[in-house]
Design an enzyme around this catalytic site. Sequence first.
Site: not given
Length: 589
Positions: A91, A94-95, A132, A371, A415
């Site tokens: 988790c 992302c969070h 999700m 990124h 990417h």
Amino acid sequence: MHYSSLAVRWCSAAVFGVAVAFFSHVGVAQDAKKPGAEELKKHKTSPGGQYQPSLDVMKDQDVEQPGVKEGVPTLSGAEFQIAKKIYFERCAGCHGVLRKGATGKPLTTKETKELGYDYLKSFITYGSPGGMPNWGTSGQMTDQEIDIMSRYLLNEPPTPPEFGLKEIKATWKVLVAPEDRPSKKMNDIDLDNLFSVTLRDTGEIALIDGGTKKIITIIETGYAVHISRLSASGRYLFVIGRDAKINMIDLWMKTPATVAETKIGLEARSVETSKMKGWEDKYAIAGSYWPPQFVIMDGDTLEPLKIVSTRGMTVDEQDYHPEPRVAAIVGSHYRPEFIVNVKETGKILLVNYEDINNLQVTTIGAERFLHDGGLDSTKRYFLVAANARNTIAVIDTKTGKLVKLVRDGVGQTPHPGRGANFVHPKFGPVWATSHLGDETVALIGTDPEKHPESAWKVVQSLEGQGGGSLFIKTHPNSSNLWVDTPLNPDAEASSSVAVFDINKIDEEYEVIPIGEMSGISEGVRRVVQGEYNRDGTEIWFSVWNGKDQESAIVVIDDKTRKLKTVIRDKRLVTPTGKFNVFNTKNDVY
């Protein structure tokens, strides 16, 4: 081993920003219901939906369990440890470590208490088409784990420790002092054709001779080396693990070995050295995911000299972000600067190292969720993916300014790795990126002088064999453009690569069955990250299996696209990234 768990183990946290909506605005407004069958099917078969980034080192950090407030479901000590491990593995990427949001929505107690236990449990179980994962219905989390996580999210998050100069110096070791190192090369290794290969799950790298294809030595490193970088002179190899440990390896020694090491945080992804003429090998720099900061070190010893926090305001809403992670770092060839990409705030920092005591940092507002990326063929322009925003930012490293935010034509979740530079038969010099979220390959013009009409725009979009791509590769001496798809849910696509003929770029790609060529019959055989030898005559691919399964490296003759050799050795455990010394040192890609 399950496909998404393999992806979690290697790929960087929040790399792709695919779990972008734990609670979408639409989902919050609705009742918590099981998504329809078609929605779940779409989610399960989407490479973006399958991929889950993680902070897989943070899960092992010793953090204090926050006190429980009145009216909040309690967690036992054992349940807290389970929840902490799950959160950082599945988790936090992302969070966020502090649950204040990154590529995913915030999960602070202010938000979660409004939604309530039942809503949290439903969303964790069924997921959402917005990104999700369906942790429960996919079988990746048990009912007990979902219950624990639902209660965990209603409690305040734990705060991992900071990592300052005192903590870094406590880990710093000079194993061989500069004055005790060789004054000349003491081996007969062809260093320019040496490969540094990440052995992901053993915490090692293998140095492999590009001529003999034999392992010269195995060197113990940090956990899951993310990248290998070379000093400007080519003498020193720097590798950084996801646990933020840096090894400085002297390639001149009779048998190359670590001469200095340090740990610059708790989770990290990037390391680089000074490249500007007159400053070669003077400094090294590394950036961490936690704490959010970068560290400038002495280039001979790794002694930490300067720590700079990256906490600050986002470029769009200009809200304060408490944990903007440091992503790619590139050394400029035009100015004595490091180009530092700050993921969550979307800022590109030009860090001038002429006087680190009076450090000058130029801040460029680009786009959030920066990124990875690389230089164009002239090494003047830096192109970096803001992958959750489907954008490529272009920086002129000579003038120190933002040139363009390329959005039109960029596919879903770019990417590029470091990207691929080649001369397009129609549009001139281009830089290419593949995508995690779709099958396209975007070609961006990079020559504003001779091809101004093509510069800084997507001039062509190629259709590859599928989404789930991590790396794209070519070489100045090659007419091939190779695209891997290791995260594609289709087994045939993930174990093969697509190759385009640059001179006939409009023609159909050819599929090369790398996994089949390896001779390995077990496992998923995910094929990842092509890397050329120095001369561009052959390209190496990792056949990446689970830790307890056989893996290999397949070497392809670039001209014929035929199998040249297979490197099979019991010491090649989960090989992933491969870095040729000459190409990495000279930014050839």
